[in-house]
Enzyme design. Structure first.
Site, PDB file in Angstrom:
ATOM      1  N   TRP A 178      57.682   5.035  -7.444  1.00 17.41           N
ATOM      2  CA  TRP A 178      58.196   6.396  -7.178  1.00 17.41           C
ATOM      3  C   TRP A 178      59.407   6.343  -6.271  1.00 17.41           C
ATOM      4  O   TRP A 178      60.354   7.110  -6.448  1.00 17.41           O
ATOM      5  CB  TRP A 178      57.089   7.296  -6.628  1.00 17.41           C
ATOM      6  CG  TRP A 178      55.971   7.458  -7.608  1.00 17.41           C
ATOM      7  CD1 TRP A 178      54.679   7.060  -7.457  1.00 17.41           C
ATOM      8  CD2 TRP A 178      56.040   8.037  -8.925  1.00 17.41           C
ATOM      9  NE1 TRP A 178      53.949   7.352  -8.587  1.00 17.41           N
ATOM     10  CE2 TRP A 178      54.750   7.946  -9.502  1.00 17.41           C
ATOM     11  CE3 TRP A 178      57.073   8.615  -9.679  1.00 17.41           C
ATOM     12  CZ2 TRP A 178      54.468   8.419 -10.793  1.00 17.41           C
ATOM     13  CZ3 TRP A 178      56.794   9.081 -10.961  1.00 17.41           C
ATOM     14  CH2 TRP A 178      55.509   8.984 -11.499  1.00 17.41           C
TER      15      TRP A 178
ATOM     16  N   ASP B 291      58.372  12.043   0.050  1.00 17.50           N
ATOM     17  CA  ASP B 291      57.591  12.356  -1.140  1.00 17.50           C
ATOM     18  C   ASP B 291      56.128  12.200  -0.734  1.00 17.50           C
ATOM     19  O   ASP B 291      55.683  11.094  -0.427  1.00 17.50           O
ATOM     20  CB  ASP B 291      57.962  11.372  -2.259  1.00 17.50           C
ATOM     21  CG  ASP B 291      57.128  11.565  -3.521  1.00 17.50           C
ATOM     22  OD1 ASP B 291      56.248  12.440  -3.535  1.00 17.50           O
ATOM     23  OD2 ASP B 291      57.371  10.812  -4.494  1.00 17.50           O
TER      24      ASP B 291
ATOM     25  N   LYS C 107      48.226  16.155  -7.853  1.00 18.38           N
ATOM     26  CA  LYS C 107      47.439  15.072  -7.269  1.00 18.38           C
ATOM     27  C   LYS C 107      46.371  15.623  -6.319  1.00 18.38           C
ATOM     28  O   LYS C 107      45.230  15.242  -6.400  1.00 18.38           O
ATOM     29  CB  LYS C 107      48.331  14.081  -6.511  1.00 18.38           C
ATOM     30  CG  LYS C 107      49.486  13.510  -7.341  1.00 18.38           C
ATOM     31  CD  LYS C 107      49.058  12.352  -8.239  1.00 18.38           C
ATOM     32  CE  LYS C 107      50.090  11.990  -9.294  1.00 18.38           C
ATOM     33  NZ  LYS C 107      51.430  11.708  -8.825  1.00 18.38           N
TER      34      LYS C 107
END
Ligand SMILES: *Cc1c(COP(=O)(O)O)cnc(C)c1O
Length: 354
Positions: free
Chosen positions: A100, A167, A191
């Site tokens: 990511w 993030d 999530k």
């Protein structure tokens, strides 16, 4: 049979949240209308959006501190480019802790210079880099607080003399933190907060308005803040379900209580990974994630047997990401201790039988 959902994302939500969200799809609060057929400009929905933003700021202790919360679309992946679009004038620093982070770096390079301040690529991202220096000529520093694929997590937030961006897609609202250390953080809902379709972004307003380029309206934080997340039609179902989760978090006792519960689940699972000779943990111990536990069998020949044990016990979503292999148990906020205990039981059964 009850299924225990260890999926990395989309992932488990509290059962009562799913029940309330389903009820609202049929009829929102005795209005005679479904949540998904009312105007997003109606009083009912404006209140939902306002409460969701307020709760997000309150839970992170950022109310009244110059921050704004917005619910946007395009997933965390759009934040990779949006953050750079709005904040990168000359040079930004990124810590590379995995897939990511790499995607965030790739997008940022379209807007300016990117300096990879530190990376854990040398060991397939199984640790969080430490001991680097952040120079003050950077527009910002970007980190990924929890690395969903590799199972690593920052236990302390690095000091930064430039704006700190994060993030937090896979560990938002999972633990108490000094959130005021961050100037901007974002999380795709799917999530730990809600269904896919919305991304929460919390921004310190004073960092905006400093780049010289023109920014398209939909990608402009200031515009989205001014329009209170309603520049266009927001994803009403995803926002409403996220709000239900935020209410649930408060009812659980907030981030202190959830953080303690999450730590207990993680300790129980990692304890077994370390004790059981048939398993080995992937991530460096000090950097292990309380959200995604990555581990492997020491003997690959037992894969099928272990998979069958897990399946028979109703455990789902344990397959590791292809870049790590083995297993990944995602033990997000809504996953009960009972599910972790069942997984540990399966690990012990495997040991007894071999
Ligand atoms: C899942 C995930 C993403 C991608 O989120 P999308 O909403 O699918 O774009 C980004 N970062 C992290 C840390 C993630 O876990």
């Amino acid at each position: 049979m009850k299924i225990h959902n260890f999926s990395a994302g989309p992932s488990i939500l509290p059962h009562e949240v799913i029940k309330q969200a389903s009820d609202a799809v049929l009829e929102l609060d005795h209005s005679g209308l479904s949540l998904i057929e009312i105007s997003h400009r109606s009083k009912a929905f404006v209140e939902i959006m306002d409460e969701a933003c307020e709760r997000a700021l309150r839970l992170t202790g950022l109310e009244g501190k110059g921050y704004k919360a917005v619910f946007l679309q395009g997933g965390a992946s759009t934040q990779f480019l949006m953050a750079a679009y709005n904040l990168l004038e000359k040079k930004a620093g990124y810590i590379n802790t995995g897939t990511w982070s790499e995607k965030a770096i790739k997008e940022a390079k379209l807007f300016g210079d990117v300096e990879e301040i530190a990376s854990s690529k040398d060991k397939n991202f199984n640790y969080i880099p430490k001991g680097y220096t952040v120079t003050s000529d950077l527009d910002y520093l970007h980190i990924t607080t929890n690395n969903t694929i590799f199972g690593t997590q920052y236990k302390t937030i690095p000091a930064s003399n430039v704006p700190l961006l994060a993030d937090m897609s896979s560990d938002i609202f999972s633990r108490p933190l000094d959130y005021s250390k961050f100037d901007l953080f974002y999380a795709g809902a799917q999530k730990n907060m809600g269904p896919a379709g919305t991304t929460l972004v919390i921004i310190k307003e004073s960092i905006l308005g400093k780049v010289s380029r023109a920014i398209p309206s939909m990608l402009n934080y200031k515009e989205q803040i001014d329009k209170e997340s309603m520049y266009n039609t927001p994803p009403v179902f995803a926002v409403y379900t996220s709000l239900l989760t935020l209410r649930w978090i408060e009812a659980q006792g907030g981030l202190e209580a959830l953080g303690a519960k999450n730590a207990m689940k993680a300790t129980h699972l990692y304890g077994e990974i370390d004790r059981n000779p048939l398993f080995t943990g992937f991530a460096a111990k000090e950097d292990r994630s309380d959200m995604n536990a990555t581990f492997n069998l020491t003997n690959d020949g037992l894969t099928e047997t272990f998979d069958n044990l897990c399946k028979a016990a109703g455990l789902s979503g344990l397959k590791g990401h292809r870049s790590v292999g083995g297993y990944r148990a995602s033990i997000y906020n809504a996953l009960p201790m009972e599910s972790v205990e069942l997984l540990v039981d399966c690990m012990q059964t495997l040991e007894k039988n071999h």
